[in-house]
Scaffold this motif. Structure first.
Motif, PDB file in Angstrom:
ATOM      1  N   GLU A 107       0.835  -1.201   0.000  1.00 58.63           N
ATOM      2  CA  GLU A 107       0.000   0.000   0.000  1.00 58.63           C
ATOM      3  C   GLU A 107       0.872   1.254   0.000  1.00 58.63           C
ATOM      4  O   GLU A 107       1.905   1.281   0.674  1.00 58.63           O
ATOM      5  CB  GLU A 107      -0.898  -0.031   1.254  1.00 58.63           C
ATOM      6  CG  GLU A 107      -1.884   1.122   1.319  1.00 58.63           C
ATOM      7  CD  GLU A 107      -2.633   1.192   2.655  1.00 58.63           C
ATOM      8  OE1 GLU A 107      -2.703   0.170   3.366  1.00 58.63           O
ATOM      9  OE2 GLU A 107      -3.139   2.288   2.969  1.00 58.63           O
ATOM     10  N   CYS A 139       0.478   4.065   1.459  1.00 60.19           N
ATOM     11  CA  CYS A 139       0.666   4.589   2.823  1.00 60.19           C
ATOM     12  C   CYS A 139       1.837   3.890   3.519  1.00 60.19           C
ATOM     13  O   CYS A 139       2.644   4.534   4.195  1.00 60.19           O
ATOM     14  CB  CYS A 139      -0.582   4.369   3.663  1.00 60.19           C
ATOM     15  SG  CYS A 139      -1.908   5.528   3.343  1.00 60.19           S
ATOM     16  N   TYR A 154      -3.321   2.558  -5.214  1.00 59.27           N
ATOM     17  CA  TYR A 154      -3.433   2.325  -3.767  1.00 59.27           C
ATOM     18  C   TYR A 154      -2.587   1.099  -3.410  1.00 59.27           C
ATOM     19  O   TYR A 154      -1.763   1.139  -2.509  1.00 59.27           O
ATOM     20  CB  TYR A 154      -4.896   2.097  -3.434  1.00 59.27           C
ATOM     21  CG  TYR A 154      -5.250   1.976  -1.978  1.00 59.27           C
ATOM     22  CD1 TYR A 154      -5.782   3.059  -1.290  1.00 59.27           C
ATOM     23  CD2 TYR A 154      -5.101   0.775  -1.299  1.00 59.27           C
ATOM     24  CE1 TYR A 154      -6.145   2.947   0.035  1.00 59.27           C
ATOM     25  CE2 TYR A 154      -5.464   0.662   0.027  1.00 59.27           C
ATOM     26  CZ  TYR A 154      -5.984   1.739   0.696  1.00 59.27           C
ATOM     27  OH  TYR A 154      -6.345   1.620   2.009  1.00 59.27           O
ATOM     28  N   CYS A 169      -6.490   7.883   1.745  1.00 58.56           N
ATOM     29  CA  CYS A 169      -5.327   7.913   2.629  1.00 58.56           C
ATOM     30  C   CYS A 169      -4.047   7.882   1.817  1.00 58.56           C
ATOM     31  O   CYS A 169      -3.105   8.628   2.082  1.00 58.56           O
ATOM     32  CB  CYS A 169      -5.364   6.743   3.599  1.00 58.56           C
ATOM     33  SG  CYS A 169      -5.519   5.130   2.799  1.00 58.56           S
ATOM     34  N   CYS A 170      -4.036   7.015   0.786  1.00 60.70           N
ATOM     35  CA  CYS A 170      -2.810   6.839   0.006  1.00 60.70           C
ATOM     36  C   CYS A 170      -2.494   8.063  -0.837  1.00 60.70           C
ATOM     37  O   CYS A 170      -1.332   8.401  -1.023  1.00 60.70           O
ATOM     38  CB  CYS A 170      -2.923   5.602  -0.873  1.00 60.70           C
ATOM     39  SG  CYS A 170      -2.761   4.062   0.055  1.00 60.70           S
TER      40      CYS A 170
HETATM   41 ZN   LIG Z   1      -3.449   4.161   2.261  1.00 59.10          ZN
END
Ligand SMILES: [Zn+2]
Length: 661
Positions: free
Chosen positions: A330, A332, A378, A415-416
């Motif tokens: 991912e 993130c 992502y 989020c990413c």
């Molecule tokens: Zn993420």
């Protein structure tokens, strides 16, 4: 100096000190990519796709976990981007956002997005919200010198420490907590998320989301800026309580779990990656042996779950999965891993960690975005044979694959996008550091950049001129306000087969993975290094072989059909969204390799269309050599840097039954 271990002993910790963010500037392709992303990429246009990510969550105290996390992470990255040579419009947008957040500060000193009646109830990842607010404001402080931003973070820290402590533990549920529930806010994401504890059969317990431990990021930064021990003590209190609580997860960072080498990494990858910098900080700041052991264990566990492109297994949990070439990761987790490894490099000084950061950033991270900055994946992997919105390649819980190309993904997936904004700014911020005794400067992560700081009271500018990783030569140009003697250190990457140096009249000493040049530096002085980068093979955990040259992993591009999911997003015509599918009839990853010699017959060839300003779109070199189809037929293949490919095969099964074509 510790030879095998990645963590050095107490007397040498930290080995380096970070510089202020504003003392380092990107140059060359790095500045170009950041400027492009800030102007034309999703980084600079996020609010067109996700209009809710504005200071509104702080102004109106919406209590949204998603809004604070995403806007905070985005603002942290975008502030750095705007001040790394963006244009006036970017800076004024950042200034306006920060002004709104600061204006919403309460008389108590609190800056945050939690409504007063829901504070200190362990809800909505509140400490994480406050940590994202804090790091964004501290980045702003270091970039602009705006004291008000620093003061706001200090004041909020005092409020937090007065309300979350032994009497009201932040990570242990208290009687009555169940009476408070934060309502998800319309259109905002992540308010009611769960903690993935790794076991798909178990019902998901409603645990406190472990992101909250990352308030330690604020503690570390405030300690560095103020020298006040109370921030170290609070960080240690948080880590100790996290370790002992059953109400919070994931568990990988908990001391007893971390120190048991038999327990693999299990939890959500982004959590695991960010958590590991907590013991790094505490090891140096407290000098306690237990945190050195924890740091060493963390780096060893990271290594075990490192995929061929450098990223941590994270689709989205680690789940003890093998770091296979097609294993998902991912975005993130990749950004958080970069930040944690940079922390390890700063504290323990191991040059191999520097190699790892460059490998991760130049391969996994660049390979999970489009060169024009309008879209990210992502989830991505070293070998990607299809990039669909929904597909289950990895762990069953991940029903929304999000392998496709999108500016912001769907709600729950932005989020990413926000974390991708931080990636290169974080790299730039760790390229240069000061030796811990303050006497010298070190170029630790390579690439086009400039550092401007005082050494021995003298203003020194060093310009690092290079197209690295698209050039094998790095030149440092010195400019000093007066002649000044100091040690100037350069990290030597582990993949350099040979190093030629040119440093007139400098005394040169060499250590493991470093060269140190010492002389009285004057304006006009230069130091030049030329690395010999042979083509080399890297074996993957499944016995397949990947092909590398210098800091870049090379992959065979696979023919793809584009399926457009959305023609435009947020009214921006360039912000499309698409899947990539293998061309009909093509086997997924058909190529194998015959490693008859150390480079398997691969040679670097110059790309006549190389564009030094946009090297990921038009890279400097290809690798040409023989690959084989399943039925034994050989063909001369042209491999591209992984970061320049979409669908690709990055690792190849080995054949011993063929001769070169
Ligand atoms: Zn993420």
């Amino acid at each position: 100096m510790c030879a095998a271990a990645m963590v050095c002993g107490a007397p040498e910790c930290p080995v380096y000190e970070p510089l202020l963010l504003r003392e380092i500037q990107p140059r060359g392709w790095m500045a170009g990519q950041l400027r492009n992303d800030a102007l034309r990429g999703v980084a600079g246009n996020l609010q067109k796709v996700r209009p809710q990510y504005t200071p509104a969550t702080w102004v109106h105290k919406t209590g949204s976990a998603g809004a604070a996390e995403l806007t905070g992470n985005w603002l942290d990255g975008y502030t750095r981007m705007a001040y790394y040579g963006g244009y006036a419009s970017e800076r004024s947008k950042v200034n306006r956002y920060v002004r709104e957040i600061l204006d919403a500060q309460e008389p108590s000193g609190y800056v945050g997005n939690m409504p007063a009646d829901l504070r200190w109830k362990r809800l909505n990842r509140d400490l994480f919200n406050e940590s994202r607010t804090g790091v964004a404001l501290l980045a702003y402080y270091e970039m602009t010198g705006e004291q008000e931003a620093l003061d706001a973070v200090i004041a909020t820290a005092d409020v937090i420490m007065a309300n979350y402590n032994e009497d009201n533990p932040p990570f242990i549920y208290q009687p009555g907590d169940e009476n408070y529930r934060a309502e998800p806010v319309e259109g905002e994401e992540g308010a009611d998320d769960f903690v993935d504890d790794g076991d798909p059969a178990k019902p998901k317990p409603r645990k406190i989301n472990g992101h909250v431990l990352m308030y330690v990021d604020v503690c570390e930064w405030l300690y560095r800026l103020t020298g006040e021990k109370k921030y170290v003590e609070y960080a240690e209190f948080l880590y100790r309580q996290y370790s002992e609580s059953n109400d919070i997860g994931p568990d990988d960072i908990k001391l007893d779990v971390l120190l048991d080498p038999e327990i693999p990494l299990e939890g959500h990858g982004a959590h695991v990656a960010e958590h590991f910098r907590v013991p790094f900080f505490l090891a140096c700041a407290t000098g306690k042996d237990i945190y050195y052991k924890a740091s060493q264990a963390a780096l060893e566990k990271f290594s075990r779950f490192r995929t061929p492109s450098g990223a941590l297994v994270s689709d989205e949990g680690v789940h003890g999965q093998m770091p296979l070439p097609e294993q998902g990761y991912e975005y993130c987790a990749t950004t958080e891993m970069t930040a944690s490894l940079a922390s390890a490099l700063q504290k323990f000084g191991n040059p191999e960690v520097g190699d790892w950061i460059e490998w991760l950033v130049f391969n996994a991270a660049q390979g999970a975005r489009t060169p024009d900055g309008t879209m990210i994946n992502y989830l991505s992997a070293a070998t990607v044979t299809r990039a669909k919105e929904r597909m289950n390649l990895g762990y069953p819980h991940n029903s929304n694959g999000r392998w496709h190309y999108s500016p912001a993904h769907q709600v729950g997936g932005s989020c990413c996008t926000a974390n991708a904004v931080k990636l290169m700014p974080y790299y730039v911020g760790s390229m240069w550091m000061r030796s811990a005794d303050g006497a010298g400067l070190a170029a630790l992560l390579l690439g086009p950049s400039e550092v401007r700081t005082r050494v021995g009271g003298v203003l020194v500018t060093i310009r690092e001129e290079t197209g690295y990783p698209f050039e094998d030569r790095v030149r440092f140009h010195f400019e000093t306000a007066a002649p000044v003697e100091f040690p100037f250190e350069v990290r030597i990457p582990g993949w350099a087969g040979s190093v030629e140096t040119y440093a007139p009249r400098a005394a040169v000493t060499e250590g493991k993975g470093r060269k140190i040049f010492r002389k009285k530096w004057r304006t006009g002085d230069t130091v030049e290094l030329k690395f010999g980068h042979p083509v080399r093979l890297r074996e993957c955990v499944n016995g397949e072989v990947a092909i590398a040259r210098g800091p870049l992993l090379y992959a065979q591009p696979l023919p793809a059909e584009k399926k457009v999911l959305k023609k435009s997003r947020g009214g921006v015509p360039e912000f499309t969204e698409w899947e990539l599918l293998p061309e009909s009839g093509e086997p997924a990853a058909p190529w194998s390799i015959a490693p008859i010699n150390p480079d398997a017959g691969f040679k670097a060839v110059e790309n006549p269309a190389y564009d030094p300003e946009r090297p990921w779109a038009h890279p400097r070199w290809f690798l040409e050599g023989p690959l084989y189809l399943r039925r034994g037929k050989g063909a001369v293949s042209r491999l591209k840097p992984l970061g320049s490919t979409f669908l690709r095969q990055a690792a190849f099964p080995v054949r011993r039954d063929v001769s070169p074509p």
